[in-house]
Design a protein around this motif. Structure first.
Motif, PDB file in Angstrom:
ATOM      1  N   ALA A  67       0.862  -1.181   0.000  1.00 58.36           N
ATOM      2  CA  ALA A  67       0.000   0.000   0.000  1.00 58.36           C
ATOM      3  C   ALA A  67       0.897   1.228   0.000  1.00 58.36           C
ATOM      4  O   ALA A  67       2.065   1.167   0.411  1.00 58.36           O
ATOM      5  N   ALA A  68       0.347   2.325  -0.461  1.00 61.30           N
ATOM      6  CA  ALA A  68       1.055   3.601  -0.428  1.00 61.30           C
ATOM      7  C   ALA A  68       0.073   4.667   0.031  1.00 61.30           C
ATOM      8  O   ALA A  68      -1.064   4.720  -0.444  1.00 61.30           O
ATOM      9  N   ILE A  69       0.517   5.477   0.972  1.00 64.41           N
ATOM     10  CA  ILE A  69      -0.303   6.564   1.509  1.00 64.41           C
ATOM     11  C   ILE A  69       0.099   7.864   0.822  1.00 64.41           C
ATOM     12  O   ILE A  69       1.288   8.143   0.640  1.00 64.41           O
ATOM     13  N   TYR A  70      -0.928   8.652   0.468  1.00 61.53           N
ATOM     14  CA  TYR A  70      -0.710   9.916  -0.229  1.00 61.53           C
ATOM     15  C   TYR A  70      -1.547  11.034   0.390  1.00 61.53           C
ATOM     16  O   TYR A  70      -2.595  10.786   0.980  1.00 61.53           O
ATOM     17  N   ASP A  71      -1.114  12.255   0.181  1.00 61.10           N
ATOM     18  CA  ASP A  71      -1.915  13.457   0.395  1.00 61.10           C
ATOM     19  C   ASP A  71      -2.529  13.569   1.792  1.00 61.10           C
ATOM     20  O   ASP A  71      -3.726  13.820   1.936  1.00 61.10           O
TER      21      ASP A  71
END
Length: 139
Positions: A67-71
């Protein structure tokens, strides 16, 4: 103050979201781009106070390994009140069974993410098309 964290993107004002992006200097996020990136994100944290959106974060995940977390963004009027921490805790909770969660911090916010248990990675790689971002984030 009636603060709520939820994930129902369909009931939010894209204009309010655009204003939050702009409030932190992210001015290239148009209504169309915001709609596209949030519709493509499968984990969303939206914070409202008295019905007004004041912050958010989003993630993309395969549901198993990565997973990648953004913003992760909070309007300046509401910063330094623990709201970004609540957004991150919400996202990390939703991603608690994912083997690897990535995040690229904006410059100067690395210590905030370290306090939440994230660590620097040894083999991180990236490509930026924007030369300004490339010079800020790449070695």
């Amino acid at each position: 103050m009636d603060l709520r964290i939820h994930s129902d993107f369909s009931k939010l004002s894209l204009d309010e979201m655009k204003e939050i992006y702009s409030s932190v200097g992210w001015t290239k996020h148009t209504i169309e781009i915001i709609k596209q990136i949030f519709e493509a994100s499968n984990v969303i944290a939206l914070v409202t106070v008295n019905g007004r959106i004041i912050g958010f974060g989003r993630a993309m995940t395969d549901g198993v390994f990565n997973a990648a977390i953004y913003d992760v963004i909070v309007h300046p009027e509401f910063q330094k009140q623990g709201i970004a921490r609540q957004i991150m805790e919400y996202l990390l909770d939703k991603l608690s069974n994912i083997s690897c969660v990535h995040l690229i911090s904006t410059s100067g916010n690395e210590d905030f993410y370290k306090k939440l248990g994230l660590k620097r990675i040894k083999t991180g790689m990236a490509r930026y098309l924007n030369p300004n971002l490339a010079s800020e984030y790449l070695e």
